[in-house]
Design a protein around this motif. Structure first.
Motif, short mmCIF file in Angstrom:
data_model
loop_
_atom_site.label_atom_id
_atom_site.label_comp_id
_atom_site.label_asym_id
_atom_site.label_seq_id
_atom_site.Cartn_x
_atom_site.Cartn_y
_atom_site.Cartn_z
N PRO A 101 0.80 -1.23 0.00
CA PRO A 101 0.00 0.00 0.00
C PRO A 101 0.83 1.28 0.00
O PRO A 101 0.39 2.31 -0.52
CB PRO A 101 -0.84 -0.12 1.27
N THR A 102 2.03 1.25 0.59
CA THR A 102 2.86 2.45 0.64
C THR A 102 4.07 2.36 -0.28
O THR A 102 4.84 3.33 -0.37
CB THR A 102 3.35 2.71 2.08
N SER A 103 4.22 1.23 -0.98
CA SER A 103 5.36 1.00 -1.87
C SER A 103 6.68 1.31 -1.16
O SER A 103 7.54 2.03 -1.67
CB SER A 103 5.24 1.84 -3.15
N THR A 104 6.83 0.76 0.04
CA THR A 104 8.05 0.94 0.81
C THR A 104 8.67 -0.41 1.12
O THR A 104 7.99 -1.43 1.28
CB THR A 104 7.78 1.67 2.14
N LEU A 105 9.99 -0.40 1.21
CA LEU A 105 10.77 -1.60 1.47
C LEU A 105 11.56 -1.39 2.74
O LEU A 105 12.17 -0.32 2.94
CB LEU A 105 11.73 -1.87 0.31
N GLN A 106 11.58 -2.38 3.62
CA GLN A 106 12.30 -2.27 4.88
C GLN A 106 13.12 -3.51 5.15
O GLN A 106 12.69 -4.64 4.92
CB GLN A 106 11.33 -2.05 6.04
N LEU A 107 14.34 -3.29 5.63
CA LEU A 107 15.18 -4.38 6.11
C LEU A 107 14.80 -4.64 7.56
O LEU A 107 15.05 -3.82 8.44
CB LEU A 107 16.66 -4.03 6.00
N VAL A 108 14.18 -5.80 7.83
CA VAL A 108 13.69 -6.07 9.18
C VAL A 108 14.61 -6.98 9.99
O VAL A 108 14.48 -7.06 11.21
CB VAL A 108 12.26 -6.65 9.18
N TYR A 109 15.55 -7.68 9.31
CA TYR A 109 16.47 -8.51 10.08
C TYR A 109 17.70 -8.80 9.23
O TYR A 109 17.61 -8.96 8.01
CB TYR A 109 15.82 -9.84 10.48
N GLU A 110 18.85 -8.87 9.89
CA GLU A 110 20.08 -9.32 9.24
C GLU A 110 20.82 -10.22 10.19
O GLU A 110 21.01 -9.89 11.37
CB GLU A 110 20.97 -8.13 8.85
N SER A 111 21.25 -11.37 9.70
CA SER A 111 21.98 -12.31 10.55
C SER A 111 23.32 -11.71 10.94
O SER A 111 24.11 -11.30 10.08
CB SER A 111 22.23 -13.63 9.81
N PRO A 112 23.60 -11.66 12.26
CA PRO A 112 24.89 -11.13 12.69
C PRO A 112 26.01 -12.16 12.66
O PRO A 112 27.18 -11.80 12.78
CB PRO A 112 24.60 -10.70 14.13
N SER A 113 25.65 -13.45 12.50
CA SER A 113 26.69 -14.48 12.51
C SER A 113 26.14 -15.78 11.94
O SER A 113 24.92 -16.01 11.93
CB SER A 113 27.21 -14.74 13.93
#
Length: 484
Positions: free
Chosen positions: A381-393
């Motif tokens: 609906p807002t045409s937005t992209l978000q990084l919600v998690y990244e593996s730290p290891s």
């Protein structure tokens, strides 16, 4: 006015920290996700406790480690027979569960078989009589007892993942561009033996056999997963281009598939681009990866030739980037190996298997990308992209692949790491990871979890262990005591 890349990233990080634009179940995610923590042995408040060796109810062999109180039965190992008498292929992969007859669950399951090895089942019904991939459909109860099974599409190749559709179909995806017009891929198979071009998606009805007609306008590329969004009627598609940048796509069909009862060919294929940042490197390959919580405004660029036919038999490496290069010429974003995808409340969550910055505890894995995995969320609906998690290891999360959501909105992630220790992980809405299952099969290498999916009543989790000697498991137990 030109925008400096570092200034752009600072702005994106501020937006991400100040307000969460993405909807869906992960509205509280960012407060904790950047910590990258994991509850050891599942001892998060929403985990289920330590994993224990658990015998398979089929034959007593200890194939999985599960929390206490959970049980499972495996079924359909490679080489056994379907109900229609066809030998079950190997490489069980993506899968989805639908309501079947007589209170049973209908599982539609991919088989990621490559090469011109011949179709399984009746070759007269196959899309390509020389291609060995496809899907099988299984009617099964919540305890892994199979009532019936049959071939639902054959003659396809490298059926990796896909996605369940609300009109009652499984979209199966070919992770290849093999065909008689393309040189051999990494396996060295003779593509001149193939009768058809490959690299497409196919609509497979959950209760019967597919017509084996490719949706050519949805692109010819290394497809991985598919997820339908009710907000815009688009089918979102991930690309796992192992040695090259991958893209995030959407297919806009010419007819509403919920009315048509199938995914119709002839629509428009588009590729995601970040507004104001041409060819945004979101996988962290040549630039540092965005920080967790970063939000980007997005737009979509049109792919003018989604179904190329090649002349002069180009190399497979040349052919596999042909569609993506069209998008990148118009500014489309670059990701590192996009795999599993799932829709929830108009948000598409998808895994970048090798995305992120390289952790200090492990070397970069082979292929495109240095990280151990990112989870992205696109809010239609807002045409937005978000990084919600990244593996730290590598120890916390090692290369997430297939994904599904639980009734408590926890993501269930299948690992596909480079070592022989593979887990099913739960990723909660507060950004915590816990272990739910470990593959304990002995005597095999290269195994991975795949095709995780809950039964329609959410009482059984079905999952595949993919290998040349693959099988499927039904897992049940005290779900209410934890985060799934």
């Amino acid at each position: 006015m030109a925008i400096d890349r570092r200034d752009f990233m600072r702005r994106a990080a501020v937006v991400g920290a100040g307000s969460l634009l993405v909807g869906g179940p992960f509205h509280g995610f960012i407060a904790h996700a950047s910590q990258g923590s994991r509850a050891r042995n599942g001892n998060h408040p929403l985990g289920y406790g330590p994993l224990e060796s658990t015998p398979d109810e089929r034959d007593g062999v200890e194939r999985l480690l599960l929390p206490r109180g959970f049980r499972y039965r495996s079924f359909h190992p490679s080489g056994d027979s379907l109900g229609d008498g066809v030998t079950i292929p190997g490489f069980h992969d993506g899968m989805a569960a639908f309501r079947g007859s007589r209170g049973l669950t209908a599982l539609v399951r991919n088989h990621e078989v490559n090469g011109p090895v011949g179709a399984f089942g009746d070759t007269g019904d196959a899309y390509d009589a020389m291609a060995g991939g496809g899907t099988t459909t299984i009617l099964v109860d919540g305890f892994g007892n199979v009532a019936d099974s049959f071939v639902s599409i054959s003659g396809t190749q490298m059926n990796c993942s896909g996605g369940p559709m609300p009109w009652g179909s499984w979209i199966t995806c070919e992770e290849t561009v093999n065909g008689p017009d393309v040189g051999p891929d990494f396996t060295g198979g003779d593509n001149t033996k193939l009768e058809e071009k490959h690299g497409y998606v196919f609509d497979v009805p959950s209760g019967g056999r597919s017509a084996a007609e490719p949706v050519r306008a949805a692109g010819r590329f290394a497809h991985e997963a598919a997820a339908y969004c009710p907000h815009d009627g688009a089918v979102y598609l991930t690309e796992d281009n192992f040695g090259f940048p991958s893209g995030f796509y959407r297919y806009l069909p010419p007819v509403n598939p919920r009315s048509a009862g199938r995914l119709v060919d002839g629509g428009r294929l588009e590729m995601l681009a970040v507004t104001g940042w041409a060819n945004a490197d979101l996988g962290g390959v040549d630039e540092p990866a965005p920080g967790v919580g970063a939000v980007f405004d997005c737009e979509w660029v049109t792919i003018d030739d989604p179904d190329p036919t090649f002349t002069g038999t180009p190399s497979n490496d040349q052919a596999v980037v042909a569609v993506g290069e069209q998008g990148r010429a118009s500014g489309a974003a670059l990701f590192a190996r996009l795999e599993g995808a799932v829709e929830d409340r108009n948000t598409i969550y998808f895994c970048s298997t090798q995305g992120g910055n390289q952790p200090s505890d492990a070397p970069a894995p082979p292929g495109y990308g240095n990280g151990r995995g990112q989870i992205w969320a696109y809010h239609a609906p807002t045409s937005t992209l978000q990084l919600v998690y990244e593996s730290p290891s590598q120890e916390v999360l090692d290369m997430p692949d297939n994904v599904t959501t639980s009734r408590r909105n926890t993501l269930v992630l299948c690992e596909d790491g480079v070592n022989d220790t593979q887990y099913l992980r739960g990723l909660t809405t507060d950004g915590e990871i816990f272990d739910f299952a470990k593959n304990n099969m002995e005597g095999q290498t290269g195994d991975e979890f795949a095709g995780t999916t809950f039964s329609p009543d959410k009482q059984t989790l079905y999952v595949n262990i993919q290998s040349s000697n693959g099988l499927t498991c039904a897992i049940w137990g005290p779900w209410g005591s934890g985060g799934l």
